[in-house]
Design a protein around this motif. Structure first.
Motif, mmCIF file in Angstrom:
data_model
loop_
_atom_site.group_PDB
_atom_site.id
_atom_site.type_symbol
_atom_site.label_atom_id
_atom_site.label_comp_id
_atom_site.label_asym_id
_atom_site.label_seq_id
_atom_site.Cartn_x
_atom_site.Cartn_y
_atom_site.Cartn_z
ATOM 1 N N UNK A 2 -13.820 144.301 -23.688
ATOM 2 C CA UNK A 2 -13.390 145.324 -24.035
ATOM 3 C C UNK A 2 -13.555 146.751 -24.600
ATOM 4 N N UNK A 3 -12.279 147.596 -24.620
ATOM 5 C CA UNK A 3 -12.596 148.547 -25.144
ATOM 6 C C UNK A 3 -12.888 149.111 -25.940
ATOM 7 N N UNK A 4 -13.623 150.332 -25.990
ATOM 8 C CA UNK A 4 -14.105 151.014 -26.978
ATOM 9 C C UNK A 4 -13.600 151.955 -26.867
ATOM 10 N N UNK A 5 -13.417 152.721 -27.811
ATOM 11 C CA UNK A 5 -13.314 154.053 -28.185
ATOM 12 C C UNK A 5 -14.001 154.738 -29.526
ATOM 13 N N UNK A 6 -14.320 156.071 -28.702
ATOM 14 C CA UNK A 6 -15.888 156.689 -29.338
ATOM 15 C C UNK A 6 -15.660 157.847 -29.154
ATOM 16 N N UNK A 7 -15.933 159.240 -29.984
ATOM 17 C CA UNK A 7 -15.685 160.550 -29.644
ATOM 18 C C UNK A 7 -17.354 160.928 -28.388
ATOM 19 N N UNK A 8 -16.685 161.755 -28.184
ATOM 20 C CA UNK A 8 -17.437 162.044 -26.849
ATOM 21 C C UNK A 8 -18.333 163.302 -27.481
ATOM 22 N N UNK A 9 -19.730 163.523 -26.816
ATOM 23 C CA UNK A 9 -20.208 163.594 -27.631
ATOM 24 C C UNK A 9 -21.022 164.796 -26.117
ATOM 25 N N UNK A 10 -21.885 165.701 -25.763
ATOM 26 C CA UNK A 10 -22.182 166.534 -24.818
ATOM 27 C C UNK A 10 -23.221 165.811 -24.017
ATOM 28 N N UNK A 11 -23.762 164.142 -24.027
ATOM 29 C CA UNK A 11 -24.367 164.077 -23.232
ATOM 30 C C UNK A 11 -23.354 163.265 -22.682
ATOM 31 N N UNK A 57 -12.695 156.279 -23.810
ATOM 32 C CA UNK A 57 -12.463 155.517 -23.524
ATOM 33 C C UNK A 57 -13.711 154.342 -22.474
ATOM 34 N N UNK A 58 -14.683 153.874 -23.382
ATOM 35 C CA UNK A 58 -15.101 152.708 -22.784
ATOM 36 C C UNK A 58 -15.248 151.419 -22.386
ATOM 37 N N UNK A 59 -15.658 150.655 -21.272
ATOM 38 C CA UNK A 59 -16.787 149.080 -21.253
ATOM 39 C C UNK A 59 -17.495 149.635 -21.357
ATOM 40 N N UNK A 60 -18.067 149.464 -19.849
ATOM 41 C CA UNK A 60 -19.247 149.034 -18.856
ATOM 42 C C UNK A 60 -19.141 150.155 -17.977
ATOM 43 N N UNK A 61 -17.937 151.514 -18.084
ATOM 44 C CA UNK A 61 -18.587 152.672 -18.094
ATOM 45 C C UNK A 61 -17.076 153.288 -18.382
ATOM 46 N N UNK A 62 -16.935 154.634 -18.533
ATOM 47 C CA UNK A 62 -16.046 155.377 -19.238
ATOM 48 C C UNK A 62 -14.888 155.219 -18.498
ATOM 49 N N UNK A 63 -13.695 155.481 -18.620
ATOM 50 C CA UNK A 63 -12.500 154.800 -18.124
ATOM 51 C C UNK A 63 -11.397 156.041 -18.713
ATOM 52 N N UNK A 64 -11.533 156.322 -18.779
ATOM 53 C CA UNK A 64 -10.476 157.767 -19.304
ATOM 54 C C UNK A 64 -11.229 159.133 -20.937
ATOM 55 N N UNK A 65 -10.590 160.216 -21.269
ATOM 56 C CA UNK A 65 -10.744 160.542 -22.574
ATOM 57 C C UNK A 65 -9.946 161.463 -22.098
#
Length: 160
Positions: A2-11, A57-65
């Motif tokens: 599953x692809x999750x989309x969330x806001x990026x953070x400084x982390x 965009x992430x699954x078990x890792x970041x796939x893009x932004x």
């Protein structure tokens, strides 16, 4: 997966800087020619004064932004978009999933259009933005690269 989309953070800055730096190193698809540090990435894409939004965009890792920012060359009610997806392994649908969220945010911000500036030799990028509904509206001719090559930039617009 599953692809999750969330806001990026400084982390996220270090991991996202690594992602874009890999794309810069490969060459041929981004106008960026100088690699980012986590700090310069955060200032440009996440929390700097010209940042409007940045989604991951992430699954078990970041796939893009995908990020929206202000560009002094554009009207104040336009956003300037940048989209970057991991090249290996490539995950289909990352860009479209990110753009669905970016459009909503752009409307919330009161923007009337989104600008994309794509290297003329970046066929995948040109195809992506056309598929998302962007239309050509201009060309920046003869933009020099660090290596001396000259490449046009295609300007595409998405009306909100």
């Amino acid at each position: 997966m599953t692809l999750k989309i969330r806001p990026a953070t400084p982390a996220d800055a270090a991991e996202l800087a690594d992602l874009i730096n890999e794309i810069i190193e490969i060459g041929g698809t981004t106008a960026w020619q100088t690699k980012f540090t986590p700090e310069s990435f955060a200032a440009h894409y996440i929390d700097g004064p010209d940042c409007l939004s940045c989604f991951v965009a992430e699954t078990d890792r970041v796939n893009g932004f995908q990020a929206l920012g202000r560009n002094k060359e554009l009207p104040a009610d336009w956003g300037d978009i940048g989209s970057f997806a991991r090249t290996k392994p490539k995950m289909p649908g990352v860009g479209a999933a990110l753009f669905a969220v970016t459009k909503v945010k752009a409307r919330e911000l009161g923007l009337v259009a989104i600008n994309a500036q794509i290297r003329a030799d970046n066929q995948p990028g040109l195809g992506f933005y056309s598929k998302m509904g962007f239309v050509d509206y201009g060309v920046k001719k003869d933009v020099p690269l660090k290596d001396g090559a000259i490449v046009d930039r295609i300007l595409k617009r998405y009306d909100l």
